[in-house]
Every structure is written in structure tokens, then in C-alpha cells.
Design a protein around this motif. Structure first.
Motif, mmCIF file in Angstrom:
data_model
loop_
_atom_site.group_PDB
_atom_site.id
_atom_site.type_symbol
_atom_site.label_atom_id
_atom_site.label_comp_id
_atom_site.label_asym_id
_atom_site.label_seq_id
_atom_site.Cartn_x
_atom_site.Cartn_y
_atom_site.Cartn_z
ATOM 1 N N PHE A 1 0.820 -1.206 0.000
ATOM 2 C CA PHE A 1 0.000 0.000 0.000
ATOM 3 C C PHE A 1 0.855 1.259 0.000
ATOM 4 N N ALA A 2 1.951 1.233 0.755
ATOM 5 C CA ALA A 2 2.816 2.406 0.825
ATOM 6 C C ALA A 2 3.365 2.754 -0.554
ATOM 7 N N ILE A 3 3.776 1.734 -1.297
ATOM 8 C CA ILE A 3 4.314 1.985 -2.632
ATOM 9 C C ILE A 3 3.207 2.362 -3.605
ATOM 10 N N SER A 4 2.087 1.641 -3.567
ATOM 11 C CA SER A 4 1.015 1.907 -4.534
ATOM 12 C C SER A 4 0.451 3.321 -4.363
ATOM 13 N N ASP A 5 0.471 3.849 -3.139
ATOM 14 C CA ASP A 5 -0.098 5.179 -2.913
ATOM 15 C C ASP A 5 0.770 6.316 -3.466
ATOM 16 N N VAL A 6 2.023 6.043 -3.825
ATOM 17 C CA VAL A 6 2.840 7.075 -4.470
ATOM 18 C C VAL A 6 2.884 6.894 -5.985
ATOM 19 N N LEU A 7 2.281 5.839 -6.502
ATOM 20 C CA LEU A 7 2.233 5.628 -7.943
ATOM 21 C C LEU A 7 1.221 6.576 -8.586
ATOM 22 N N PRO A 8 1.437 6.994 -9.812
ATOM 23 C CA PRO A 8 0.484 7.900 -10.473
ATOM 24 C C PRO A 8 -0.950 7.353 -10.490
ATOM 25 N N TYR A 9 -1.100 6.049 -10.691
ATOM 26 C CA TYR A 9 -2.446 5.473 -10.764
ATOM 27 C C TYR A 9 -2.951 4.972 -9.409
ATOM 28 N N GLY A 10 -2.125 5.044 -8.361
ATOM 29 C CA GLY A 10 -2.561 4.632 -7.034
ATOM 30 C C GLY A 10 -2.879 3.151 -6.952
ATOM 31 N N ARG A 11 -3.837 2.811 -6.119
ATOM 32 C CA ARG A 11 -4.206 1.401 -5.926
ATOM 33 C C ARG A 11 -5.119 0.878 -7.024
ATOM 34 N N GLN A 12 -5.638 1.770 -7.829
ATOM 35 C CA GLN A 12 -6.501 1.419 -8.959
ATOM 36 C C GLN A 12 -7.773 0.699 -8.494
ATOM 37 N N GLU A 13 -8.327 1.188 -7.376
ATOM 38 C CA GLU A 13 -9.579 0.649 -6.848
ATOM 39 C C GLU A 13 -10.664 1.718 -6.954
ATOM 40 N N VAL A 14 -11.902 1.266 -7.112
ATOM 41 C CA VAL A 14 -12.988 2.176 -7.471
ATOM 42 C C VAL A 14 -13.278 3.234 -6.417
ATOM 43 N N TRP A 15 -12.937 2.983 -5.182
ATOM 44 C CA TRP A 15 -13.264 3.937 -4.116
ATOM 45 C C TRP A 15 -12.322 5.134 -4.082
ATOM 46 N N GLN A 16 -11.177 5.033 -4.769
ATOM 47 C CA GLN A 16 -10.202 6.111 -4.688
ATOM 48 C C GLN A 16 -10.588 7.302 -5.553
ATOM 49 N N ASP A 17 -10.248 8.482 -5.066
ATOM 50 C CA ASP A 17 -10.482 9.739 -5.777
ATOM 51 C C ASP A 17 -9.365 9.907 -6.809
ATOM 52 N N GLN B 1 -9.323 2.010 -12.931
ATOM 53 C CA GLN B 1 -9.903 1.619 -11.649
ATOM 54 C C GLN B 1 -10.622 0.285 -11.811
ATOM 55 N N ASP B 2 -10.467 -0.564 -10.834
ATOM 56 C CA ASP B 2 -11.114 -1.876 -10.819
ATOM 57 C C ASP B 2 -11.834 -2.059 -9.486
ATOM 58 N N PRO B 3 -12.704 -3.059 -9.386
ATOM 59 C CA PRO B 3 -13.351 -3.334 -8.104
ATOM 60 C C PRO B 3 -12.314 -3.551 -7.002
ATOM 61 N N THR B 4 -12.659 -3.124 -5.795
ATOM 62 C CA THR B 4 -11.769 -3.298 -4.652
ATOM 63 C C THR B 4 -11.372 -4.764 -4.505
ATOM 64 N N TYR B 5 -10.130 -5.000 -4.209
ATOM 65 C CA TYR B 5 -9.505 -6.309 -4.004
ATOM 66 C C TYR B 5 -9.133 -7.021 -5.300
ATOM 67 N N GLU B 6 -9.594 -6.529 -6.468
ATOM 68 C CA GLU B 6 -9.360 -7.289 -7.697
ATOM 69 C C GLU B 6 -7.879 -7.427 -8.013
ATOM 70 N N ARG B 7 -7.074 -6.416 -7.663
ATOM 71 C CA ARG B 7 -5.642 -6.462 -7.959
ATOM 72 C C ARG B 7 -4.811 -7.063 -6.824
ATOM 73 N N TRP B 8 -5.462 -7.462 -5.748
ATOM 74 C CA TRP B 8 -4.734 -8.102 -4.661
ATOM 75 C C TRP B 8 -4.340 -9.516 -5.079
ATOM 76 N N LEU B 9 -3.198 -9.995 -4.599
ATOM 77 C CA LEU B 9 -2.804 -11.375 -4.840
ATOM 78 C C LEU B 9 -3.728 -12.326 -4.097
ATOM 79 N N THR B 10 -4.091 -13.426 -4.736
ATOM 80 C CA THR B 10 -4.775 -14.499 -4.022
ATOM 81 C C THR B 10 -3.730 -15.329 -3.287
ATOM 82 N N SER B 11 -4.191 -16.193 -2.399
ATOM 83 C CA SER B 11 -3.251 -17.066 -1.698
ATOM 84 C C SER B 11 -2.502 -17.959 -2.680
ATOM 85 N N LYS B 12 -3.180 -18.402 -3.731
ATOM 86 C CA LYS B 12 -2.523 -19.216 -4.756
ATOM 87 C C LYS B 12 -1.457 -18.403 -5.484
#
Length: 228
Positions: A183-199, A206-217
Motif C-alpha cells: 500500500f505504501a508503494i502503490s499510494d505514491v504511484l500515479p495510478y494509485g491502488r486502482q480501486e474504485v473507491w479512490q479519488d 480503476q477496478d473493483p476493490t480487491y481485484e488487484r490483490w494477490l490471491t493465496s494461490k
């Protein structure tokens, strides 16, 4: 077409960066003030809890400190019998691999979960986790620390004085983000976390929240042994 911010001359960019820096420094000072208040929190003396170590031995919470005076615990969500545990917990704990520097602060950082140790060790190998784990199965510790079976994840911090252990701090939900390198790194990127809730500006990805998170697999494929 790639989304781009407004393109300006260097001086205009430096002026805008300087304006933002004022806000960033103010936020840093506020976080310093919050940390100072955290250091002044009262504490709760805990009863003796017993946990299971990776070698199968029963240890007290005081022994988990391994001789140090301060302890941070991440309470990993767990569902007994599941091959793949919580993706959020698995992804977060995969970011912590070198915590030895905490010894210089007389502190230790470990993972505790409510699962049985045989399953924990298998999962640890499967996803390539390098933390030290303890099991609170059969103990009220997880529930008493606001991270019981069927509940969410949490961070708790403790202070030890001899055999006496005190609970000093707790957080969960978005309070846990300060522990995440991702999160610390993604928040300084130009596109941020790329989740729909972000301004973000119009046209930003932007994608649905959690879509870009790694799965356990995904974590297992990157760092561990998915077939274990």
C-alpha cells in the motif's frame, strides 16, 4: 490510450510538488503526534496465556517475546481444514521477511492464528511464509485479543516485565495499512491502488476493490510451493 496527467514545464511541476509537500509534511507531523499519544496509552495486564510453538511445545505468551520486552503480533485469519487461507492475510504476511532489525529495539514480530499447528506449518511452506508462527488453538487468547475463531484479522502490541505481559495497542481494518509495503508503494504511484473507491482524475484505471490483490494461490506461486 494511456491515461496521463497534465504535462507542464518543470517549474510548474516543481511549484505543484512544493504545494503538495506542505500537506505531506503536515500529515507527517500529525502521524508523529499520534505516535506520541500511542506511547502514552495505558496498558492492560493480561493473565497467563499458553500458545503452541512451531516445534509443538506449549509456551507462555511471555516466552513468545524470546527475551525481549516488546512484541508485535499479527493475528492471521484461519479456517480449519482449508487448503487456502485468507488472501488478504496471506498477501500481507508475505511482505515481512526480514524483521531481525527489531531486535535492536528490544522487540519481536510474530504471527498468531487460531489454527492447528500441523496445518499452519503446511500452509507456511505452501505459501513460502518466512515469519515465526504460533497457534492459539484451544486458548482464549485469540478471542480475548479481538481476533477469535471466525472473526477478522488484527494487530496487537504487548510489553513484558519479567513474566508479566501488558497489552498496549490494537488495530484492525484500515489501521493495518501502515504495516503494508504494497500500500505504501502503490499510494505514491500515479495510478494509485486502482480501486474504485479512490479519488482519481477522469480516465484513470480503476477496478473493483480487491481485484488487484494477490490471491493465496498467487502468493504460493511467487514464493512457496503450491503443490505442498
Amino acid at each position: 490510450m494511456t491515461a496521463l496527467p497534465p504535462v507542464v514545464d518543470e517549474q510548474t511541476w516543481r511549484d505543484a510538488l512544493a504545494d503538495l509537500l506542505v500537506r505531506e509534511k503536515a500529515a507527517t507531523k500529525e502521524l508523529d503526534a499520534i505516535a506520541a499519544a500511542r506511547r502514552r496509552l495505558p496498558a492492560v495486564k493480561l493473565p497467563e496465556y499458553r500458545l503452541t510453538a512451531e516445534d509443538g511445545s506449549s509456551v507462555t505468551l511471555a516466552e513468545v517475546f524470546d527475551g525481549r520486552s516488546q512484541l508485535v503480533i499479527y493475528h492471521h485469519m484461519w479456517s480449519d481444514g482449508n487448503r487456502w487461507q485468507c488472501s488478504g492475510c496471506t498477501g500481507l504476511t508475505s511482505q515481512w521477511t526480514r524483521t531481525g532489525a527489531l531486535a535492536e529495539l528490544d522487540a519481536r514480530f510474530v504471527v498468531v492464528t487460531n489454527g492447528p499447528m500441523d496445518e499452519i506449518l503446511a500452509y507456511k511452506k505452501r505459501v513460502g511464509n518466512e515469519m515465526t508462527w504460533y497457534s492459539s488453538a484451544g486458548s482464549a487468547f485469540g478471542a480475548d485479543m479481538d481476533a477469535g475463531p471466525g472473526e477478522g484479522f488484527a494487530f496487537n502490541v504487548f510489553l513484558r516485565d519479567g513474566d508479566d505481559v501488558y497489552r498496549t495497542w490494537h488495530t484492525t481494518s484500515r489501521g493495518a495499512e501502515q504495516f503494508s509495503l504494497f500500500f505504501a508503494i502503490s499510494d505514491v504511484l500515479p495510478y494509485g491502488r486502482q480501486e474504485v473507491w479512490q479519488d482519481v482524475p477522469d480516465g484513470w484505471p480503476q477496478d473493483p476493490t480487491y481485484e488487484r490483490w494477490l490471491t493465496s494461490k498467487d502468493v504460493a506461486a511467487l514464493y512457496g510451493d503450491p503443490e505442498a
